[in-house]
Write a protein that holds these residues in place. Structure first.
Motif, PDB file in Angstrom:
ATOM      1  N   LEU A  33     -18.046   5.373 -37.354  1.00 30.14           N
ATOM      2  CA  LEU A  33     -19.024   4.308 -37.103  1.00 30.14           C
ATOM      3  C   LEU A  33     -19.938   4.148 -38.315  1.00 30.14           C
ATOM      4  N   PRO A  34     -20.420   2.918 -38.529  1.00 29.03           N
ATOM      5  CA  PRO A  34     -21.252   2.679 -39.712  1.00 29.03           C
ATOM      6  C   PRO A  34     -22.548   3.480 -39.685  1.00 29.03           C
ATOM      7  N   ARG A  35     -22.968   3.869 -40.881  1.00 26.66           N
ATOM      8  CA  ARG A  35     -24.300   4.465 -41.016  1.00 26.66           C
ATOM      9  C   ARG A  35     -25.308   3.332 -41.171  1.00 26.66           C
ATOM     10  N   LYS A  36     -26.542   3.626 -40.794  1.00 22.97           N
ATOM     11  CA  LYS A  36     -27.594   2.615 -40.920  1.00 22.97           C
ATOM     12  C   LYS A  36     -27.714   2.176 -42.376  1.00 22.97           C
ATOM     13  N   GLY A  37     -27.798   0.855 -42.566  1.00 25.93           N
ATOM     14  CA  GLY A  37     -27.962   0.330 -43.915  1.00 25.93           C
ATOM     15  C   GLY A  37     -26.661  -0.072 -44.579  1.00 25.93           C
ATOM     16  N   GLU A  38     -25.529   0.418 -44.073  1.00 25.48           N
ATOM     17  CA  GLU A  38     -24.249   0.029 -44.678  1.00 25.48           C
ATOM     18  C   GLU A  38     -24.000  -1.458 -44.469  1.00 25.48           C
ATOM     19  N   ARG A  39     -23.318  -2.053 -45.442  1.00 28.90           N
ATOM     20  CA  ARG A  39     -22.885  -3.443 -45.309  1.00 28.90           C
ATOM     21  C   ARG A  39     -21.477  -3.401 -44.716  1.00 28.90           C
ATOM     22  N   VAL A  40     -21.326  -4.025 -43.555  1.00 24.97           N
ATOM     23  CA  VAL A  40     -20.121  -3.793 -42.743  1.00 24.97           C
ATOM     24  C   VAL A  40     -19.419  -5.098 -42.421  1.00 24.97           C
ATOM     25  N   ALA A  41     -18.085  -5.065 -42.402  1.00 27.37           N
ATOM     26  CA  ALA A  41     -17.293  -6.176 -41.852  1.00 27.37           C
ATOM     27  C   ALA A  41     -16.377  -5.605 -40.774  1.00 27.37           C
ATOM     28  N   VAL A  42     -16.189  -6.370 -39.712  1.00 30.26           N
ATOM     29  CA  VAL A  42     -15.304  -5.955 -38.625  1.00 30.26           C
ATOM     30  C   VAL A  42     -14.236  -7.036 -38.483  1.00 30.26           C
ATOM     31  N   ALA A  43     -12.974  -6.606 -38.371  1.00 31.28           N
ATOM     32  CA  ALA A  43     -11.876  -7.572 -38.298  1.00 31.28           C
ATOM     33  C   ALA A  43     -11.001  -7.292 -37.088  1.00 31.28           C
ATOM     34  N   GLY A  44     -10.507  -8.342 -36.490  1.00 27.29           N
ATOM     35  CA  GLY A  44      -9.599  -8.204 -35.352  1.00 27.29           C
ATOM     36  C   GLY A  44      -8.975  -9.555 -35.049  1.00 27.29           C
ATOM     37  N   GLY A  46      -7.902 -12.363 -31.757  1.00 27.02           N
ATOM     38  CA  GLY A  46      -8.086 -12.725 -30.344  1.00 27.02           C
ATOM     39  C   GLY A  46      -9.350 -12.096 -29.791  1.00 27.02           C
ATOM     40  N   THR A  47      -9.205 -11.440 -28.651  1.00 30.72           N
ATOM     41  CA  THR A  47     -10.332 -10.782 -28.005  1.00 30.72           C
ATOM     42  C   THR A  47     -11.054  -9.834 -28.958  1.00 30.72           C
ATOM     43  N   SER A  48     -10.294  -9.102 -29.744  1.00 28.02           N
ATOM     44  CA  SER A  48     -10.909  -8.116 -30.648  1.00 28.02           C
ATOM     45  C   SER A  48     -11.790  -8.805 -31.691  1.00 28.02           C
ATOM     46  N   TRP A  49     -11.406  -9.994 -32.118  1.00 27.90           N
ATOM     47  CA  TRP A  49     -12.241 -10.749 -33.064  1.00 27.90           C
ATOM     48  C   TRP A  49     -13.560 -11.137 -32.396  1.00 27.90           C
ATOM     49  N   PHE A  50     -13.511 -11.549 -31.148  1.00 27.47           N
ATOM     50  CA  PHE A  50     -14.744 -11.967 -30.474  1.00 27.47           C
ATOM     51  C   PHE A  50     -15.667 -10.781 -30.193  1.00 27.47           C
ATOM     52  N   VAL A  51     -15.082  -9.639 -29.892  1.00 27.43           N
ATOM     53  CA  VAL A  51     -15.901  -8.425 -29.743  1.00 27.43           C
ATOM     54  C   VAL A  51     -16.532  -8.074 -31.090  1.00 27.43           C
ATOM     55  N   ALA A  72      -8.680 -11.250 -38.560  1.00 25.01           N
ATOM     56  CA  ALA A  72      -8.009 -10.449 -39.592  1.00 25.01           C
ATOM     57  C   ALA A  72      -7.256 -11.335 -40.579  1.00 25.01           C
ATOM     58  N   SER A  73      -6.668 -12.421 -40.081  1.00 25.17           N
ATOM     59  CA  SER A  73      -5.879 -13.310 -40.955  1.00 25.17           C
ATOM     60  C   SER A  73      -6.753 -14.054 -41.958  1.00 25.17           C
ATOM     61  N   GLU A  74      -8.026 -14.217 -41.653  1.00 26.69           N
ATOM     62  CA  GLU A  74      -8.923 -15.005 -42.505  1.00 26.69           C
ATOM     63  C   GLU A  74      -9.916 -14.126 -43.265  1.00 26.69           C
ATOM     64  N   PHE A  75      -9.683 -12.831 -43.293  1.00 25.03           N
ATOM     65  CA  PHE A  75     -10.619 -11.938 -43.977  1.00 25.03           C
ATOM     66  C   PHE A  75     -10.718 -12.350 -45.450  1.00 25.03           C
ATOM     67  N   PRO A  76     -11.931 -12.497 -45.979  1.00 22.58           N
ATOM     68  CA  PRO A  76     -12.058 -12.915 -47.378  1.00 22.58           C
ATOM     69  C   PRO A  76     -11.724 -11.752 -48.320  1.00 22.58           C
ATOM     70  N   ARG A  77     -10.436 -11.620 -48.575  1.00 19.17           N
ATOM     71  CA  ARG A  77      -9.936 -10.473 -49.357  1.00 19.17           C
ATOM     72  C   ARG A  77     -10.658 -10.312 -50.690  1.00 19.17           C
ATOM     73  N   SER A  96       0.022  -7.479 -36.135  1.00 16.89           N
ATOM     74  CA  SER A  96       0.492  -7.640 -37.525  1.00 16.89           C
ATOM     75  C   SER A  96      -0.619  -7.973 -38.513  1.00 16.89           C
ATOM     76  N   GLU A  97      -1.478  -8.932 -38.162  1.00 21.78           N
ATOM     77  CA  GLU A  97      -2.496  -9.367 -39.120  1.00 21.78           C
ATOM     78  C   GLU A  97      -3.481  -8.241 -39.433  1.00 21.78           C
ATOM     79  N   VAL A  98      -3.762  -7.406 -38.440  1.00 23.74           N
ATOM     80  CA  VAL A  98      -4.689  -6.279 -38.642  1.00 23.74           C
ATOM     81  C   VAL A  98      -4.041  -5.238 -39.559  1.00 23.74           C
ATOM     82  N   LEU A  99      -2.777  -4.951 -39.304  1.00 23.33           N
ATOM     83  CA  LEU A  99      -2.078  -3.950 -40.123  1.00 23.33           C
ATOM     84  C   LEU A  99      -1.907  -4.454 -41.559  1.00 23.33           C
TER      85      LEU A  99
END
Ligand code: F1P
Length: 307
Positions: A33-44, A46-51, A72-77, A96-99
């Motif tokens: 889990l992220p530490r406080k202050g970290e700059r974080v992105a979460v990818a998923g 369907g449902t996982s994206w909305f969570v 996951a498919s639109e992550f700004p690589r 697939s897109e997450v992997l």
């Protein structure tokens, strides 16, 4: 009539949320889990994206640091290295897109960005792709048989929410969810023709998830918007026999505007996680009313695995 698998999983959510809070993700949580202050992105997906969207808003509002959410498919690589940590969220661990995203991120020079994942199934490729020494959280107690996600998604959110807001609001939401499971659905919602879900802040992601749940389980016509955006066009859809359902509390003036359309406003100011449980139940009820089996949603599979 015997309960469907989906209904059984919906009903188990309060207990799963408590377990998520109690275990706190287990011994790997500190690394995953992220530490406080970290700059974080979460990818998923369907449902996982909305969570992911919901958690991102919660974490940032709690002052824990900038947090973004991406499909996951639109992550700004091209700007992945601007994050301290990227978290992949996937119930199945096989999407697939997450992997594909994790595989690409692993090619970045060592030390560029930390990877973690949250999944329900430890026997899947996400374990190896995200794991650089115990950074995958496995919520196997919340795994599901259903295609349509309910308890894994909300248990992951329970864990993530508790990590930034503490246990208390999640335990309160679990108590509310118990009532949301036992009580009648709001009058006029099951036989409606169309449903628009509204959110604000962290409930925007949950409004999207509510709309997706209805589409997945019952093929319903649903829409979802931030509540303040709803006036900018989407309110035109609301009419007699149609529902505008707020997860959280409606902004001032909107209740009157919905009433003027002749549509039904649902605005019970429940905790948005508990209110999502009502919408999950609504999705099952609408499916059954339409003669559909929520355990076998049309054109969906439990995980999207592309060739
Ligand atoms: C993500 C997901 C589900 C959706 C469908 C296809 O799965 O998009 O949200 O309901 O069944 O897969 P996952 O990556 O979280 O396993």
């Amino acid at each position: 009539m015997a309960a469907t698998r989906t209904e059984t999983e919906i009903a188990s959510q309060p207990e799963c949320w408590r377990q998520a809070v109690e275990t706190g993700g287990g011994p790997d949580a500190a690394a995953a889990l992220p530490r406080k202050g970290e700059r974080v992105a979460v990818a998923g997906c369907g449902t996982s994206w909305f969570v992911a969207q919901s958690y991102a808003a919660l974490r940032e509002a709690a002052g824990h640091g900038e947090t973004d959410a991406f499909a996951a498919s639109e992550f700004p690589r091209g700007r992945a290295s601007g994050y301290d940590r990227i978290i992949a969220l996937s119930r199945s661990g096989t999407t697939s897109e997450v992997l594909a995203l994790l595989s690409e991120l692993r090619e970045l020079p060592a030390g560029t960005v930390e990877l973690s994942a949250i999944t329900a199934d430890p026997r899947t490729p996400v374990m190896e792709l995200a794991d650089h020494g115990g950074r995958v959280l496995v919520l196997d107690f919340a795994d599901e048989e259903s295609v349509v996600q309910t308890r894994f998604a909300t248990s992951a959110l329970a864990l993530l929410r508790a990590s930034v807001e503490g246990a208390e609001p999640v335990l309160a939401a679990a108590a509310q969810a118990e009532r949301a499971i036992a009580e009648e659905l709001p009058a006029g919602t099951v036989d409606a023709e169309q449903w628009t879900f509204l959110g604000a802040g962290w409930s925007c992601g949950l409004a999207q998830e509510a709309a997706l749940k209805m589409r997945e389980a019952s093929g319903a016509w649903t829409e979802a918007y931030p509540a303040m955006e709803y006036r900018h066009g989407p309110i035109s859809v609301t009419a007699p026999g149609r529902v505008a359902w707020m997860l959280g509390s409606l902004p001032a003036g909107l209740s009157e505007q919905i009433a003027a359309t002749g549509g039904l406003a649902v605005d019970d100011a429940l905790d948005p996680m508990a209110d999502l449980v009502r919408v999950q139940r609504l999705a099952v009820a609408v499916a059954e009313r339409r003669g559909l089996d929520p355990d076998h949603p049309r054109a969906l599979t439990r995980s999207v695995i592309l060739p």
